[in-house]
Design a protein around this motif. Structure first.
Motif, PDB file in Angstrom:
ATOM      1  N   PRO A 150      -7.886   7.251 -13.626  1.00  0.00           N
ATOM      2  CA  PRO A 150      -8.570   7.889 -12.491  1.00  0.00           C
ATOM      3  C   PRO A 150      -8.682   9.397 -12.652  1.00  0.00           C
ATOM      4  O   PRO A 150      -9.687   9.980 -12.286  1.00  0.00           O
ATOM      5  CB  PRO A 150      -7.682   7.533 -11.292  1.00  0.00           C
ATOM      6  N   LYS A 151      -7.643  10.034 -13.207  1.00  0.00           N
ATOM      7  CA  LYS A 151      -7.714  11.482 -13.425  1.00  0.00           C
ATOM      8  C   LYS A 151      -8.825  11.809 -14.417  1.00  0.00           C
ATOM      9  O   LYS A 151      -9.558  12.776 -14.246  1.00  0.00           O
ATOM     10  CB  LYS A 151      -6.379  12.002 -13.942  1.00  0.00           C
ATOM     11  N   SER A 152      -8.958  10.991 -15.454  1.00  0.00           N
ATOM     12  CA  SER A 152      -9.984  11.215 -16.464  1.00  0.00           C
ATOM     13  C   SER A 152     -11.369  11.047 -15.848  1.00  0.00           C
ATOM     14  O   SER A 152     -12.274  11.838 -16.102  1.00  0.00           O
ATOM     15  CB  SER A 152      -9.787  10.229 -17.610  1.00  0.00           C
ATOM     16  N   TYR A 153     -11.537   9.997 -15.019  1.00  0.00           N
ATOM     17  CA  TYR A 153     -12.836   9.771 -14.353  1.00  0.00           C
ATOM     18  C   TYR A 153     -13.151  10.906 -13.388  1.00  0.00           C
ATOM     19  O   TYR A 153     -14.280  11.391 -13.326  1.00  0.00           O
ATOM     20  CB  TYR A 153     -12.834   8.442 -13.595  1.00  0.00           C
ATOM     21  N   THR A 154     -12.161  11.340 -12.645  1.00  0.00           N
ATOM     22  CA  THR A 154     -12.368  12.429 -11.678  1.00  0.00           C
ATOM     23  C   THR A 154     -12.779  13.711 -12.393  1.00  0.00           C
ATOM     24  O   THR A 154     -13.707  14.395 -11.973  1.00  0.00           O
ATOM     25  CB  THR A 154     -11.084  12.669 -10.865  1.00  0.00           C
ATOM     26  N   ARG A 155     -12.095  13.994 -13.491  1.00  0.00           N
ATOM     27  CA  ARG A 155     -12.427  15.187 -14.262  1.00  0.00           C
ATOM     28  C   ARG A 155     -13.852  15.094 -14.810  1.00  0.00           C
ATOM     29  O   ARG A 155     -14.614  16.066 -14.767  1.00  0.00           O
ATOM     30  CB  ARG A 155     -11.431  15.352 -15.412  1.00  0.00           C
ATOM     31  N   THR A 156     -14.234  13.920 -15.297  1.00  0.00           N
ATOM     32  CA  THR A 156     -15.580  13.719 -15.833  1.00  0.00           C
ATOM     33  C   THR A 156     -16.634  13.900 -14.746  1.00  0.00           C
ATOM     34  O   THR A 156     -17.668  14.532 -14.964  1.00  0.00           O
ATOM     35  CB  THR A 156     -15.706  12.311 -16.464  1.00  0.00           C
ATOM     36  N   VAL A 157     -16.365  13.350 -13.565  1.00  0.00           N
ATOM     37  CA  VAL A 157     -17.304  13.486 -12.444  1.00  0.00           C
ATOM     38  C   VAL A 157     -17.455  14.960 -12.065  1.00  0.00           C
ATOM     39  O   VAL A 157     -18.569  15.449 -11.856  1.00  0.00           O
ATOM     40  CB  VAL A 157     -16.842  12.645 -11.221  1.00  0.00           C
ATOM     41  N   TYR A 158     -16.335  15.691 -11.974  1.00  0.00           N
ATOM     42  CA  TYR A 158     -16.401  17.113 -11.657  1.00  0.00           C
ATOM     43  C   TYR A 158     -17.199  17.895 -12.710  1.00  0.00           C
ATOM     44  O   TYR A 158     -17.999  18.772 -12.381  1.00  0.00           O
ATOM     45  CB  TYR A 158     -15.003  17.715 -11.517  1.00  0.00           C
TER      46      TYR A 158
END
Length: 198
Positions: free
Chosen positions: A7-15
């Protein structure tokens, strides 16, 4: 651990994607003024300079300044220089004017772009007053006088590429305002609303 990290990786990618999208959007809006600024500073593409007044130095050497006028096919205006050319002293404040007439049957809006040729002369051609990049509105049949006050910077004689230059051409092209029809429509709606209130 991989499930916690996902989830942290996805959140960072979205940002990052959002930041890139907004950054590119900002650059697209800034590209026109940035390009205009670049052209004014460097004289690129024959872009002239803006000045408050002359440098105060006037040379004995003279140069011919020619005037050219063009109009987009989508703008029903008759646009031309008052005089085709004048001879001026380098450094001397000079004035000419263009004449525009709306030959259409309804109000219309236009904006002029300009350039100087040869392009290398752009940084030395300074305009004190000009109608370029200012929206002009002409009623049907209306005719206006558009002054241009300018001077040729004396530093032009120090440029080895232009030391023998005998003539400069200042060219304007009028284009229709993309929002012109909407402006006319909005104005007529306001007029209709005012009349209905009376």
């Amino acid at each position: 651990m991989s499930q916690d990290g996902q989830p942290k990786s996805y959140t960072r990618t979205v940002y990052m994607c959002c930041a890139m999208t907004f950054g590119m959007l900002g650059l697209s809006y800034a590209s026109v003024p940035l390009y205009d600024w670049f052209c004014r500073v460097t004289g690129y593409a024959g872009t002239t300079q803006r000045a408050e007044d002359t440098t105060g130095t006037v040379l004995d050497r003279k140069i011919v300044v020619r005037f050219d006028a063009n109009t987009s096919n989508n703008l029903a205006w008759d646009f031309k220089p008052f005089e085709r050319e004048i001879t001026v002293r380098i450094g001397e404040k000079s004035q000419t004017h263009y004449v525009a007439k709306n030959i259409g049957s309804s109000p219309s809006f236009g904006t002029a772009s300009f350039n100087v040729s040869p392009q290398q002369a752009g940084p030395y051609f300074s305009k004190i007053e000009c109608f370029c990049f200012t929206e002009q509105e002409l009623a049907a049949g209306e005719k206006v006088d558009m002054p241009v006050i300018f001077f040729v910077d004396p530093d032009i004689v120090n440029d080895p590429l232009l030391k023998d230059l005998g003539a400069i051409t200042l060219s304007y092209t009028f284009f229709p305002d993309e929002d012109a029809e909407q402006k006319v429509t909005d104005r007529s709606k306001v007029g209709d609303e005012s009349n209905s209130k009376l």
